[in-house]
Motif scaffolding. Structure first.
Motif, PDB file in Angstrom:
ATOM      1  N   ASP A 240     -13.398  14.659  -3.078  1.00  0.00           N
ATOM      2  CA  ASP A 240     -12.259  14.021  -3.732  1.00  0.00           C
ATOM      3  C   ASP A 240     -11.077  14.010  -2.775  1.00  0.00           C
ATOM      4  O   ASP A 240     -10.916  14.898  -1.943  1.00  0.00           O
ATOM      5  CB  ASP A 240     -11.900  14.785  -5.011  1.00  0.00           C
ATOM      6  CG  ASP A 240     -11.045  13.967  -5.954  1.00  0.00           C
ATOM      7  OD1 ASP A 240     -11.006  12.738  -5.791  1.00  0.00           O
ATOM      8  OD2 ASP A 240     -10.427  14.570  -6.839  1.00  0.00           O
ATOM      9  N   LEU A 241     -10.243  13.003  -2.893  1.00  0.00           N
ATOM     10  CA  LEU A 241      -9.078  12.865  -2.029  1.00  0.00           C
ATOM     11  C   LEU A 241      -7.963  13.766  -2.545  1.00  0.00           C
ATOM     12  O   LEU A 241      -7.458  13.587  -3.647  1.00  0.00           O
ATOM     13  CB  LEU A 241      -8.625  11.403  -2.017  1.00  0.00           C
ATOM     14  CG  LEU A 241      -7.572  11.000  -1.009  1.00  0.00           C
ATOM     15  CD1 LEU A 241      -8.058  11.253   0.415  1.00  0.00           C
ATOM     16  CD2 LEU A 241      -7.246   9.529  -1.165  1.00  0.00           C
ATOM     17  N   SER A 242      -7.560  14.738  -1.730  1.00  0.00           N
ATOM     18  CA  SER A 242      -6.507  15.664  -2.149  1.00  0.00           C
ATOM     19  C   SER A 242      -5.135  15.021  -1.983  1.00  0.00           C
ATOM     20  O   SER A 242      -4.962  14.098  -1.175  1.00  0.00           O
ATOM     21  CB  SER A 242      -6.575  16.951  -1.315  1.00  0.00           C
ATOM     22  OG  SER A 242      -6.164  16.695   0.013  1.00  0.00           O
ATOM     23  N   PRO A 243      -4.148  15.510  -2.736  1.00  0.00           N
ATOM     24  CA  PRO A 243      -2.787  14.961  -2.587  1.00  0.00           C
ATOM     25  C   PRO A 243      -2.237  15.135  -1.171  1.00  0.00           C
ATOM     26  O   PRO A 243      -1.524  14.258  -0.675  1.00  0.00           O
ATOM     27  CB  PRO A 243      -1.966  15.755  -3.601  1.00  0.00           C
ATOM     28  CG  PRO A 243      -2.958  16.185  -4.629  1.00  0.00           C
ATOM     29  CD  PRO A 243      -4.231  16.418  -3.875  1.00  0.00           C
ATOM     30  N   GLY A 244      -2.584  16.228  -0.519  1.00  0.00           N
ATOM     31  CA  GLY A 244      -2.112  16.444   0.850  1.00  0.00           C
ATOM     32  C   GLY A 244      -2.688  15.439   1.826  1.00  0.00           C
ATOM     33  O   GLY A 244      -1.983  14.912   2.687  1.00  0.00           O
ATOM     34  N   ALA A 245      -3.981  15.168   1.693  1.00  0.00           N
ATOM     35  CA  ALA A 245      -4.614  14.181   2.569  1.00  0.00           C
ATOM     36  C   ALA A 245      -4.056  12.789   2.308  1.00  0.00           C
ATOM     37  O   ALA A 245      -3.805  12.025   3.239  1.00  0.00           O
ATOM     38  CB  ALA A 245      -6.123  14.198   2.375  1.00  0.00           C
ATOM     39  N   LEU A 246      -3.844  12.468   1.038  1.00  0.00           N
ATOM     40  CA  LEU A 246      -3.274  11.167   0.704  1.00  0.00           C
ATOM     41  C   LEU A 246      -1.857  11.027   1.252  1.00  0.00           C
ATOM     42  O   LEU A 246      -1.466   9.951   1.721  1.00  0.00           O
ATOM     43  CB  LEU A 246      -3.286  10.934  -0.810  1.00  0.00           C
ATOM     44  CG  LEU A 246      -2.822   9.561  -1.263  1.00  0.00           C
ATOM     45  CD1 LEU A 246      -3.704   8.464  -0.672  1.00  0.00           C
ATOM     46  CD2 LEU A 246      -2.798   9.473  -2.770  1.00  0.00           C
TER      47      LEU A 246
ATOM     48  N   HIS B  59      -1.797   5.048  -6.997  1.00  0.00           N
ATOM     49  CA  HIS B  59      -0.828   4.135  -6.389  1.00  0.00           C
ATOM     50  C   HIS B  59      -1.281   3.603  -5.032  1.00  0.00           C
ATOM     51  O   HIS B  59      -0.586   2.765  -4.442  1.00  0.00           O
ATOM     52  CB  HIS B  59       0.520   4.825  -6.231  1.00  0.00           C
ATOM     53  CG  HIS B  59       1.162   5.158  -7.535  1.00  0.00           C
ATOM     54  ND1 HIS B  59       2.369   5.807  -7.608  1.00  0.00           N
ATOM     55  CD2 HIS B  59       0.782   4.957  -8.826  1.00  0.00           C
ATOM     56  CE1 HIS B  59       2.692   5.986  -8.872  1.00  0.00           C
ATOM     57  NE2 HIS B  59       1.740   5.474  -9.625  1.00  0.00           N
ATOM     58  N   HIS B  60      -2.385   4.113  -4.504  1.00  0.00           N
ATOM     59  CA  HIS B  60      -2.832   3.745  -3.155  1.00  0.00           C
ATOM     60  C   HIS B  60      -4.344   3.537  -3.183  1.00  0.00           C
ATOM     61  O   HIS B  60      -5.110   4.483  -3.018  1.00  0.00           O
ATOM     62  CB  HIS B  60      -2.453   4.826  -2.151  1.00  0.00           C
ATOM     63  CG  HIS B  60      -1.037   5.266  -2.262  1.00  0.00           C
ATOM     64  ND1 HIS B  60       0.017   4.514  -1.791  1.00  0.00           N
ATOM     65  CD2 HIS B  60      -0.486   6.367  -2.827  1.00  0.00           C
ATOM     66  CE1 HIS B  60       1.147   5.146  -2.044  1.00  0.00           C
ATOM     67  NE2 HIS B  60       0.875   6.268  -2.680  1.00  0.00           N
ATOM     68  N   HIS B  61      -4.767   2.302  -3.367  1.00  0.00           N
ATOM     69  CA  HIS B  61      -6.188   2.005  -3.526  1.00  0.00           C
ATOM     70  C   HIS B  61      -6.856   1.764  -2.171  1.00  0.00           C
ATOM     71  O   HIS B  61      -6.257   1.201  -1.255  1.00  0.00           O
ATOM     72  CB  HIS B  61      -6.370   0.773  -4.418  1.00  0.00           C
ATOM     73  CG  HIS B  61      -7.740   0.663  -4.968  1.00  0.00           C
ATOM     74  ND1 HIS B  61      -8.732   0.016  -4.308  1.00  0.00           N
ATOM     75  CD2 HIS B  61      -8.281   1.143  -6.108  1.00  0.00           C
ATOM     76  CE1 HIS B  61      -9.848   0.079  -5.012  1.00  0.00           C
ATOM     77  NE2 HIS B  61      -9.598   0.752  -6.119  1.00  0.00           N
TER      78      HIS B  61
ATOM     79  N   PHE C  95       0.826  -1.207   0.000  1.00  0.00           N
ATOM     80  CA  PHE C  95       0.000   0.000   0.000  1.00  0.00           C
ATOM     81  C   PHE C  95       0.860   1.256   0.000  1.00  0.00           C
ATOM     82  O   PHE C  95       0.567   2.220  -0.698  1.00  0.00           O
ATOM     83  CB  PHE C  95      -0.942   0.023   1.213  1.00  0.00           C
ATOM     84  CG  PHE C  95      -1.725   1.295   1.319  1.00  0.00           C
ATOM     85  CD1 PHE C  95      -2.802   1.515   0.484  1.00  0.00           C
ATOM     86  CD2 PHE C  95      -1.364   2.276   2.228  1.00  0.00           C
ATOM     87  CE1 PHE C  95      -3.528   2.703   0.555  1.00  0.00           C
ATOM     88  CE2 PHE C  95      -2.071   3.462   2.309  1.00  0.00           C
ATOM     89  CZ  PHE C  95      -3.153   3.668   1.466  1.00  0.00           C
ATOM     90  N   VAL C  96       1.909   1.263   0.789  1.00  0.00           N
ATOM     91  CA  VAL C  96       2.753   2.455   0.934  1.00  0.00           C
ATOM     92  C   VAL C  96       3.593   2.708  -0.315  1.00  0.00           C
ATOM     93  O   VAL C  96       3.885   3.852  -0.652  1.00  0.00           O
ATOM     94  CB  VAL C  96       3.649   2.328   2.194  1.00  0.00           C
ATOM     95  CG1 VAL C  96       4.702   3.408   2.261  1.00  0.00           C
ATOM     96  CG2 VAL C  96       2.787   2.345   3.439  1.00  0.00           C
ATOM     97  N   PHE C  97       3.976   1.636  -1.011  1.00  0.00           N
ATOM     98  CA  PHE C  97       4.854   1.762  -2.168  1.00  0.00           C
ATOM     99  C   PHE C  97       4.179   2.573  -3.273  1.00  0.00           C
ATOM    100  O   PHE C  97       3.031   2.334  -3.620  1.00  0.00           O
ATOM    101  CB  PHE C  97       5.221   0.364  -2.688  1.00  0.00           C
ATOM    102  CG  PHE C  97       6.303   0.371  -3.717  1.00  0.00           C
ATOM    103  CD1 PHE C  97       7.617   0.591  -3.357  1.00  0.00           C
ATOM    104  CD2 PHE C  97       6.007   0.162  -5.050  1.00  0.00           C
ATOM    105  CE1 PHE C  97       8.622   0.593  -4.296  1.00  0.00           C
ATOM    106  CE2 PHE C  97       7.002   0.164  -6.008  1.00  0.00           C
ATOM    107  CZ  PHE C  97       8.315   0.390  -5.629  1.00  0.00           C
ATOM    108  N   GLY C  98       4.874   3.537  -3.815  1.00  0.00           N
ATOM    109  CA  GLY C  98       4.351   4.375  -4.900  1.00  0.00           C
ATOM    110  C   GLY C  98       4.504   5.842  -4.551  1.00  0.00           C
ATOM    111  O   GLY C  98       4.971   6.210  -3.471  1.00  0.00           O
ATOM    112  N   ASP C  99       4.110   6.693  -5.475  1.00  0.00           N
ATOM    113  CA  ASP C  99       4.163   8.137  -5.232  1.00  0.00           C
ATOM    114  C   ASP C  99       3.236   8.481  -4.080  1.00  0.00           C
ATOM    115  O   ASP C  99       2.067   8.078  -4.063  1.00  0.00           O
ATOM    116  CB  ASP C  99       3.749   8.918  -6.482  1.00  0.00           C
ATOM    117  CG  ASP C  99       4.754   8.780  -7.605  1.00  0.00           C
ATOM    118  OD1 ASP C  99       5.936   8.478  -7.313  1.00  0.00           O
ATOM    119  OD2 ASP C  99       4.364   8.981  -8.773  1.00  0.00           O
TER     120      ASP C  99
END
Length: 127
Positions: free
Chosen positions: A91-97, A32-34, A22-26
């Motif tokens: 929507d899931l923001s990049p900061g929250a992700l 990259h994180h489902h 799960f953690v692997f990826g950008d």
């Protein structure tokens, strides 16, 4: 071979490998994180925690502590994910992700410690 130890080791290793997956990826790329992978991480870590409840040794207490730390990190990540998606925005923001992945990475560290302790305990067993 003890089947209980096999199941115990299986869930501890599965918790680690799913969490790393799960953690692997950008860190800020939602592709990259489902969410279902995160749900699997959460479920398997919960099962691993439950399996650690029966051990009354000092090593068992430390293993349980590592599992509780991982679950705390994952609960916090689930709360952030839920609030980010169902709270203020749809929507899931990049900061929250990034926060979610960082918390899941903390759970990875706890799972690594758990696996290392399991290996140490296994090596120290005498026949």
């Amino acid at each position: 071979m003890n089947p209980e130890k096999v199941v115990f080791g299986f869930f501890i290793l599965l918790a680690l490998t799913l969490n790393v997956g799960f953690v692997f990826g950008d860190i800020d790329n939602p592709a990259h994180h489902h969410v279902w992978e995160f749900a699997a991480v959460f479920l398997v870590n919960g099962i691993a925690t439950i399996l650690k409840l029966g051990d009354r040794t000092q090593m068992g207490a430390v293993l349980l502590a590592t599992s509780l730390v991982a679950m705390l990190q994952l609960v916090a990540a689930a709360l952030v994910w839920t609030i980010a998606v169902h709270g203020m925005q749809s929507d899931l923001s990049p900061g929250a992700l990034a926060v979610i992945v960082s918390l899941a990475a903390g759970a990875v560290v706890a799972n690594v410690v758990s696996v290392v302790l399991l290996i140490i305990e296994t090596v120290m067993l005498r026949r």
